[in-house]
Design an enzyme around this catalytic site. Structure first.
Site, PDB file in Angstrom:
ATOM      1  N   GLU A   1       8.733  56.090  58.905  1.00 33.67           N
ATOM      2  CA  GLU A   1       8.681  55.177  60.045  1.00 33.67           C
ATOM      3  C   GLU A   1       9.392  55.859  61.207  1.00 33.67           C
ATOM      4  O   GLU A   1      10.586  56.170  61.110  1.00 33.67           O
ATOM      5  CB  GLU A   1       9.386  53.854  59.735  1.00 33.67           C
ATOM      6  CG  GLU A   1       9.313  52.898  60.929  1.00 33.67           C
ATOM      7  CD  GLU A   1      10.155  51.623  60.771  1.00 33.67           C
ATOM      8  OE1 GLU A   1       9.759  50.585  61.308  1.00 33.67           O
ATOM      9  OE2 GLU A   1      11.205  51.687  60.132  1.00 33.67           O
TER      10      GLU A   1
ATOM     11  N   LYS B   1      32.882  34.818  36.065  1.00 29.24           N
ATOM     12  CA  LYS B   1      32.864  34.916  34.597  1.00 29.24           C
ATOM     13  C   LYS B   1      32.940  33.561  33.893  1.00 29.24           C
ATOM     14  O   LYS B   1      32.431  33.421  32.787  1.00 29.24           O
ATOM     15  CB  LYS B   1      34.002  35.821  34.114  1.00 29.24           C
ATOM     16  CG  LYS B   1      33.757  37.295  34.376  1.00 29.24           C
ATOM     17  CD  LYS B   1      34.858  38.143  33.758  1.00 29.24           C
ATOM     18  CE  LYS B   1      34.572  39.616  33.945  1.00 29.24           C
ATOM     19  NZ  LYS B   1      35.559  40.476  33.309  1.00 29.24           N
TER      20      LYS B   1
ATOM     21  N   ASN C   1      31.316  37.994  30.168  1.00 27.76           N
ATOM     22  CA  ASN C   1      30.953  39.110  31.054  1.00 27.76           C
ATOM     23  C   ASN C   1      29.542  39.598  30.766  1.00 27.76           C
ATOM     24  O   ASN C   1      29.082  40.555  31.377  1.00 27.76           O
ATOM     25  CB  ASN C   1      31.967  40.264  30.931  1.00 27.76           C
ATOM     26  CG  ASN C   1      31.783  41.048  29.658  1.00 27.76           C
ATOM     27  OD1 ASN C   1      31.287  40.525  28.663  1.00 27.76           O
ATOM     28  ND2 ASN C   1      32.174  42.313  29.676  1.00 27.76           N
TER      29      ASN C   1
ATOM     30  N   ASP D   1      34.525  42.383  26.803  1.00 33.09           N
ATOM     31  CA  ASP D   1      35.806  42.988  27.210  1.00 33.09           C
ATOM     32  C   ASP D   1      36.794  43.006  26.040  1.00 33.09           C
ATOM     33  O   ASP D   1      37.505  43.995  25.827  1.00 33.09           O
ATOM     34  CB  ASP D   1      36.443  42.180  28.358  1.00 33.09           C
ATOM     35  CG  ASP D   1      35.786  42.478  29.716  1.00 33.09           C
ATOM     36  OD1 ASP D   1      35.217  43.566  29.869  1.00 33.09           O
ATOM     37  OD2 ASP D   1      35.857  41.612  30.605  1.00 33.09           O
TER      38      ASP D   1
ATOM     39  N   GLY E   1      42.085  37.029  34.048  1.00 36.22           N
ATOM     40  CA  GLY E   1      40.908  37.016  33.183  1.00 36.22           C
ATOM     41  C   GLY E   1      40.906  38.171  32.187  1.00 36.22           C
ATOM     42  O   GLY E   1      40.614  37.974  30.996  1.00 36.22           O
ATOM     43  N   ALA E   2      41.253  39.382  32.642  1.00 34.92           N
ATOM     44  CA  ALA E   2      41.210  40.544  31.747  1.00 34.92           C
ATOM     45  C   ALA E   2      42.302  40.430  30.683  1.00 34.92           C
ATOM     46  O   ALA E   2      42.078  40.771  29.513  1.00 34.92           O
ATOM     47  CB  ALA E   2      41.386  41.824  32.558  1.00 34.92           C
TER      48      ALA E   2
ATOM     49  N   ASN F   1      54.026  38.125  32.451  1.00 34.15           N
ATOM     50  CA  ASN F   1      53.283  38.040  33.717  1.00 34.15           C
ATOM     51  C   ASN F   1      54.235  37.644  34.836  1.00 34.15           C
ATOM     52  O   ASN F   1      55.206  36.906  34.616  1.00 34.15           O
ATOM     53  CB  ASN F   1      52.169  36.996  33.585  1.00 34.15           C
ATOM     54  CG  ASN F   1      51.255  36.989  34.798  1.00 34.15           C
ATOM     55  OD1 ASN F   1      50.728  38.037  35.174  1.00 34.15           O
ATOM     56  ND2 ASN F   1      51.075  35.832  35.432  1.00 34.15           N
TER      57      ASN F   1
ATOM     58  N   ARG G   1      51.691  31.006  34.146  1.00 30.83           N
ATOM     59  CA  ARG G   1      50.378  31.466  33.670  1.00 30.83           C
ATOM     60  C   ARG G   1      50.506  32.134  32.311  1.00 30.83           C
ATOM     61  O   ARG G   1      49.690  31.926  31.413  1.00 30.83           O
ATOM     62  CB  ARG G   1      49.755  32.450  34.662  1.00 30.83           C
ATOM     63  CG  ARG G   1      49.303  31.810  35.952  1.00 30.83           C
ATOM     64  CD  ARG G   1      48.579  32.815  36.810  1.00 30.83           C
ATOM     65  NE  ARG G   1      47.173  32.955  36.450  1.00 30.83           N
ATOM     66  CZ  ARG G   1      46.382  33.915  36.905  1.00 30.83           C
ATOM     67  NH1 ARG G   1      46.854  34.824  37.743  1.00 30.83           N
ATOM     68  NH2 ARG G   1      45.119  33.965  36.558  1.00 30.83           N
TER      69      ARG G   1
ATOM     70  N   MET H   1      46.409  49.455  41.580  1.00 31.53           N
ATOM     71  CA  MET H   1      45.007  49.637  41.959  1.00 31.53           C
ATOM     72  C   MET H   1      44.910  50.020  43.445  1.00 31.53           C
ATOM     73  O   MET H   1      45.749  49.590  44.242  1.00 31.53           O
ATOM     74  CB  MET H   1      44.265  48.320  41.715  1.00 31.53           C
ATOM     75  CG  MET H   1      42.789  48.412  41.807  1.00 31.53           C
ATOM     76  SD  MET H   1      42.042  46.924  41.096  1.00 31.53           S
ATOM     77  CE  MET H   1      42.106  45.811  42.456  1.00 31.53           C
TER      78      MET H   1
ATOM     79  N   GLN I   1      27.341  45.848  25.866  1.00 31.06           N
ATOM     80  CA  GLN I   1      26.292  45.108  26.584  1.00 31.06           C
ATOM     81  C   GLN I   1      24.915  45.706  26.284  1.00 31.06           C
ATOM     82  O   GLN I   1      23.940  44.981  26.069  1.00 31.06           O
ATOM     83  CB  GLN I   1      26.556  45.158  28.098  1.00 31.06           C
ATOM     84  CG  GLN I   1      27.819  44.413  28.506  1.00 31.06           C
ATOM     85  CD  GLN I   1      28.066  44.398  29.996  1.00 31.06           C
ATOM     86  OE1 GLN I   1      27.823  45.399  30.673  1.00 31.06           O
ATOM     87  NE2 GLN I   1      28.556  43.277  30.500  1.00 31.06           N
TER      88      GLN I   1
HETATM   89  P1  NAP Z   1      42.978  38.568  37.928  1.00 29.26           P
HETATM   90  O1  NAP Z   1      42.411  37.500  37.082  1.00 29.26           O
HETATM   91  O2  NAP Z   1      42.978  38.438  39.403  1.00 29.26           O
HETATM   92  O3  NAP Z   1      44.532  38.775  37.469  1.00 29.26           O
HETATM   93  C1  NAP Z   1      45.389  39.636  38.172  1.00 29.26           C
HETATM   94  C2  NAP Z   1      46.669  39.824  37.361  1.00 29.26           C
HETATM   95  O4  NAP Z   1      47.464  40.810  38.048  1.00 29.26           O
HETATM   96  C3  NAP Z   1      47.527  38.560  37.258  1.00 29.26           C
HETATM   97  O5  NAP Z   1      48.185  38.568  36.021  1.00 29.26           O
HETATM   98  C4  NAP Z   1      48.516  38.754  38.416  1.00 29.26           C
HETATM   99  O6  NAP Z   1      49.755  38.096  38.223  1.00 29.26           O
HETATM  100  C5  NAP Z   1      48.761  40.236  38.327  1.00 29.26           C
HETATM  101  N1  NAP Z   1      49.263  40.772  39.582  1.00 29.26           N
HETATM  102  C6  NAP Z   1      48.589  40.935  40.742  1.00 29.26           C
HETATM  103  N2  NAP Z   1      49.407  41.451  41.680  1.00 29.26           N
HETATM  104  C7  NAP Z   1      50.633  41.601  41.097  1.00 29.26           C
HETATM  105  C8  NAP Z   1      51.877  42.099  41.555  1.00 29.26           C
HETATM  106  N3  NAP Z   1      52.038  42.561  42.803  1.00 29.26           N
HETATM  107  N4  NAP Z   1      52.902  42.135  40.693  1.00 29.26           N
HETATM  108  C9  NAP Z   1      52.747  41.681  39.419  1.00 29.26           C
HETATM  109  N5  NAP Z   1      51.618  41.204  38.929  1.00 29.26           N
HETATM  110  C10 NAP Z   1      50.550  41.164  39.758  1.00 29.26           C
HETATM  111  O7  NAP Z   1      42.296  39.970  37.621  1.00 29.26           O
HETATM  112  P2  NAP Z   1      41.651  40.457  36.241  1.00 29.26           P
HETATM  113  O8  NAP Z   1      40.209  40.202  36.235  1.00 29.26           O
HETATM  114  O9  NAP Z   1      42.472  39.949  35.116  1.00 29.26           O
HETATM  115  O10 NAP Z   1      41.815  42.045  36.389  1.00 29.26           O
HETATM  116  C11 NAP Z   1      43.104  42.654  36.304  1.00 29.26           C
HETATM  117  C12 NAP Z   1      42.949  44.160  36.420  1.00 29.26           C
HETATM  118  O11 NAP Z   1      42.183  44.650  35.326  1.00 29.26           O
HETATM  119  C13 NAP Z   1      42.184  44.605  37.681  1.00 29.26           C
HETATM  120  O12 NAP Z   1      42.794  45.768  38.179  1.00 29.26           O
HETATM  121  C14 NAP Z   1      40.790  44.914  37.164  1.00 29.26           C
HETATM  122  O13 NAP Z   1      40.150  45.900  37.957  1.00 29.26           O
HETATM  123  C15 NAP Z   1      41.109  45.450  35.787  1.00 29.26           C
HETATM  124  N6  NAP Z   1      39.980  45.313  34.865  1.00 29.26           N
HETATM  125  C16 NAP Z   1      39.535  46.435  34.266  1.00 29.26           C
HETATM  126  C17 NAP Z   1      38.496  46.373  33.364  1.00 29.26           C
HETATM  127  C18 NAP Z   1      38.024  47.626  32.725  1.00 29.26           C
HETATM  128  O14 NAP Z   1      36.943  47.633  32.128  1.00 29.26           O
HETATM  129  N7  NAP Z   1      38.807  48.712  32.802  1.00 29.26           N
HETATM  130  C19 NAP Z   1      37.895  45.144  33.065  1.00 29.26           C
HETATM  131  C20 NAP Z   1      38.385  43.982  33.673  1.00 29.26           C
HETATM  132  C21 NAP Z   1      39.442  44.084  34.582  1.00 29.26           C
HETATM  133  P3  NAP Z   1      49.989  36.611  38.798  1.00 29.26           P
HETATM  134  O15 NAP Z   1      49.428  35.689  37.746  1.00 29.26           O
HETATM  135  O16 NAP Z   1      51.437  36.520  38.938  1.00 29.26           O
HETATM  136  O17 NAP Z   1      49.265  36.524  40.108  1.00 29.26           O
END
Ligand code: NAP
Length: 502
Positions: free
Chosen positions: A33, A293, A314, A330, A359-360, A379, A384, A418, A475
Site C-alpha cells: 500500500e 484468573k 490459568n 501454575d 495469586g501466584a 507477606n 493477606r 521486577m 497447558q
Molecule cells: P499479585 O497477586 O499482584 O501479588 C503481588 C505480591 O507481591 C503480594 O504478595 C504483594 O504483597 C507483594 N508485593 C508487591 N510489592 C511489594 C513490596 N514492595 N514489598 C513487599 N511485597 C510486595 O501478583 P501475582 O500474580 O501473585 O505475581 C507475583 C509475581 O510472580 C509477579 O512478579 C509475577 O510476574 C510473578 N509470576 C511469575 C510466574 C512465572 O511463571 N514465573 C507466574 C505467575 C506470577 P502485598 O499483599 O503486601 O501487597
C-alpha cells in the site's frame, strides 16, 4: 484460501517507499500500500507514476485525509487527482474514503482500467454501534471492496468485527485497531477478507496495533490458517509484553501443529469474552493471566478440585459435550521446577518459605502443601498471608521475621525485584545460605538481585522462566495432548526474547 498480505508503506520519500516495497516483496508480502499522504513535503500526481511503474508488487494507492488518519492536511482535489491517476495507471487497488467512489468508477470505465476500488471508513475513537448498517450502505455504492478500520478496545469487540467480515454481499476488510483488535488482522482472511495489512517492521506502523510482516508470516503463520486451524490464545490485560504468543506459536511451528495462538486483550468481563468468542468462532483453548484468573471461571462448566481450591484458573480447555474446563497449571509447575532443581522425585518434608500472598503465592502454597512440604508463608500485608495460611493450613511468619528462618527452599512469589524496580529484593542477603534452593518467580529481569545474592551465598538458584515454561508445557498437554514439548527450544525462545528487551 488466499490469505493475501499487504505491507502498508509510510516512508517520507518516493525512493524510500520503493526501497520498502522491494523489502516487502522479499519478506513475503503479496501487495504494497503506497500511503501517498505520508510523502513529504507533499505528494504529487507524478509520484503515482514513479511508484506504480517501479513497484515490485501489485499496489494499493491510498491518500488519506487528515480526519481519516492521514498525517498531512491535503486539498481534497489533490487527493482525488492522485487516486484518479492511480486508476488510469491500472493500480491493482485504490482506497478511497466513503462515499468518494463515483469519479473513480467513471475514470476506470473511461480508461478501461481493471483497478479494484476499495471504499473505506475509519473511526479512531470507538467501534460505532451502527457499523453493520454503515457497511451495508457502503456496499450499496459502486465500490468493489468495502473496508472499515475502527478502534477496538476489547477482544470481545474483535469477535464481532470478525463476524462482520463474512456477512457482506461484497468482499470486506474489517479491522479492529489496537492490540485488542489483532485477531481481526490475523483471522480476517480466514473469514473472507479481501486481504489483511501488516507493517514493514514494528517501527513503521501505519495504524495502531498493526503487526509486522514477520509477525504475520512467521509468528502467526497466516498463510497456513484454515477452518481446521485450532485457535488458542491468552486472555489478560495488558498483554503488550506477554511472552505467551511467542512461546506457544514457536512450539506449534516446531511441532508442525495446525494451531495459532493469539493475544486476546480483554478489558471487560473475561467470562463474557469466552462465551461471545466461542459462540461466533472456534476456541480450542486459553491461557489466562492477570487480572482475569478468577473471573474467567464463570465461563467454565468443569473446575477441578485443585483449581477450585486455589480460586484461580490459568488454563481453559474444551471438553466435548461439557463446555470449557478450568485448570491451574501454575501449582504443579512450581513443584515440577523444584523437583527438577533438586533432582528429587518428591518434595516431602522439605521446609519451604514462600514470600507473598497474591495469586501466584496462592498457587505455590497449594502445590507445595499438597506435595507434603512444611510450608511457612510471609507477606508484607499480614492480613493477606494470615488468610492464605488459614486456607491451606500452613504456618504464617511475620514479614519482619522472614529472614530468621533457614528453610531448605525459598520461593519468592512477590513482585519485588521486577522491572523497573530491579534493585529491590524481597529478603536480606543474610538470610541466604549455601545449599539452600532459591526460586524467584520474577523473570523480568532474568537475573534478579535475589538470585544474584543467592548465588553469591552458595545457594542453588532457579529463575522464574522455568516456572513459566513448565506451566506452558502443561497447558500444551491439556489443549493438544502434547506429552513431550520441546522445552529446550521453548527456553531458548524465551531467553532470547527477554535478552532482547532487557
Ligand atoms: P499479585 O497477586 O499482584 O501479588 C503481588 C505480591 O507481591 C503480594 O504478595 C504483594 O504483597 C507483594 N508485593 C508487591 N510489592 C511489594 C513490596 N514492595 N514489598 C513487599 N511485597 C510486595 O501478583 P501475582 O500474580 O501473585 O505475581 C507475583 C509475581 O510472580 C509477579 O512478579 C509475577 O510476574 C510473578 N509470576 C511469575 C510466574 C512465572 O511463571 N514465573 C507466574 C505467575 C506470577 P502485598 O499483599 O503486601 O501487597
Amino acid at each position: 484460501m488466499t490469505h493475501l498480505l499487504c505491507a502498508a508503506l509510510v516512508d517520507p520519500s518516493p525512493e524510500d517507499m520503493l526501497a520498502s516495497a522491494a523489502r516487502a516483496a522479499l519478506d513475503g508480502a503479496d501487495l504494497v500500500e503506497f500511503r501517498m499522504d505520508a510523502l513529504r513535503p507533499a505528494p504529487s500526481v507524478s509520484h503515482v507514476a514513479f511508484l506504480l511503474d517501479r513497484s515490485p508488487l501489485p499496489a494499493v494507492v491510498t491518500c488519506r485525509s487528515r480526519e481519516q488518519g492521514g498525517s498531512l492536511e491535503l486539498p481534497r482535489a489533490l487527493r482525488l487527482d492522485i487516486l484518479l491517476e492511480a486508476v488510469r495507471r491500472n493500480s491493482a487497488y485504490v482506497d478511497v474514503e466513503w462515499p468518494g467512489e463515483p469519479p473513480l468508477v467513471e475514470a476506470r470505465r473511461s480508461s478501461a482500467s481493471n483497478t479494484r476500488i476499495i471504499s473505506s471508513f475509519h473511526d479512531f475513537d470507538r467501534l460505532p454501534p451502527d457499523l453493520p448498517s454503515i457497511l451495508e450502505k457502503m456496499e450499496s455504492g459502486p465500490a468493489d471492496v468495502v473496508k472499515a478500520a475502527v478502534a477496538c478496545h476489547c477482544a470481545s469487540q474483535s469477535a464481532l468485527l470478525l463476524d462482520l467480515v463474512s456477512r457482506g454481499s461484497k468482499p470486506r476488510i474489517v479491522i479492529g485497531m489496537g492490540l485488542p483488535g489483532l485477531p481481526t488482522r490475523v483471522l480476517g482472511p480466514l473469514h473472507g477478507a479481501e486481504f489483511t495489512f501488516a507493517a514493514l517492521d514494528a517501527a513503521r506502523r501505519s495504524a495502531p496495533g498493526q503487526p509486522s510482516l514477520s509477525d504475520m508470516l512467521r509468528l502467526f503463520r497466516i498463510r497456513s490458517i484454515s477452518p481446521a486451524t485450532r485457535i488458542i490464545g491468552v486472555v489478560g490485560n495488558p498483554l503488550g509484553h506477554s511472552l505467551s504468543p511467542l512461546l506457544h506459536n514457536t512450539v506449534f511451528r516446531i511441532l508442525d501443529i495446525d494451531a495459532v495462538y493469539l493475544p486476546f486483550e480483554v478489558t471487560s468481563d473475561p467470562a463474557d469474552f469466552v462465551m461471545q468468542w466461542s459462540s461466533l468462532h472456534r476456541l480450542d483453548g486459553l491461557s489466562v493471566t492477570i487480572p482475569h484468573k478468577s473471573a474467567v471461571m464463570k465461563a467454565c462448566s468443569r473446575i477441578d478440585e485443585e483449581t477450585s481450591s486455589i480460586g484461580a484458573a490459568n488454563t481453559l480447555y474444551p471438553v466435548p459435550g461439557v463446555g470449557f474446563a478450568a485448570a491451574n497449571t501454575d501449582a504443579p509447575a512450581i513443584t515440577d521446577v523444584l523437583k527438577t532443581a533438586l533432582g528429587a522425585s518428591s518434595l516431602r518434608n522439605k521446609s519451604v518459605l514462600v514470600l507473598g500472598a497474591g495469586g501466584a503465592a496462592r498457587a505455590a502454597v497449594y502445590g507445595l502443601a499438597s506435595a507434603g512440604c512444611d510450608v511457612a508463608l510471609s507477606n508484607r500485608t499480614g492480613s493477606r498471608s494470615a488468610s492464605l495460611a488459614a486456607d491451606f493450613h500452613v504456618r504464617c511468619v511475620p514479614w519482619a521475621s522472614r529472614a530468621s528462618l533457614r528453610p531448605d527452599i525459598l520461593v519468592n512469589m512477590t513482585s519485588v525485584g521486577m522491572h523497573p524496580d530491579v534493585s529491590s529484593t524481597p529478603i536480606d542477603a543474610s538470610a541466604l545460605s549455601p545449599g539452600m534452593l532459591v526460586f524467584d518467580a520474577v523473570y523480568n529481569p532474568l537475573d534478579t538481585r535475589l538470585l544474584r545474592e543467592a548465588a553469591a551465598a552458595g545457594a542453588v538458584t532457579v529463575p522464574g522462566t522455568e516456572m513459566f515454561l513448565r506451566q506452558a508445557a502443561r497447558q500444551l498437554k491439556l489443549w493438544l495432548g502434547i506429552d513431550d514439548p520441546p522445552l529446550d527450544d521453548m527456553r531458548r525462545t524465551m531467553l532470547d526474547a527477554l535478552h532482547e528487551t532487557s
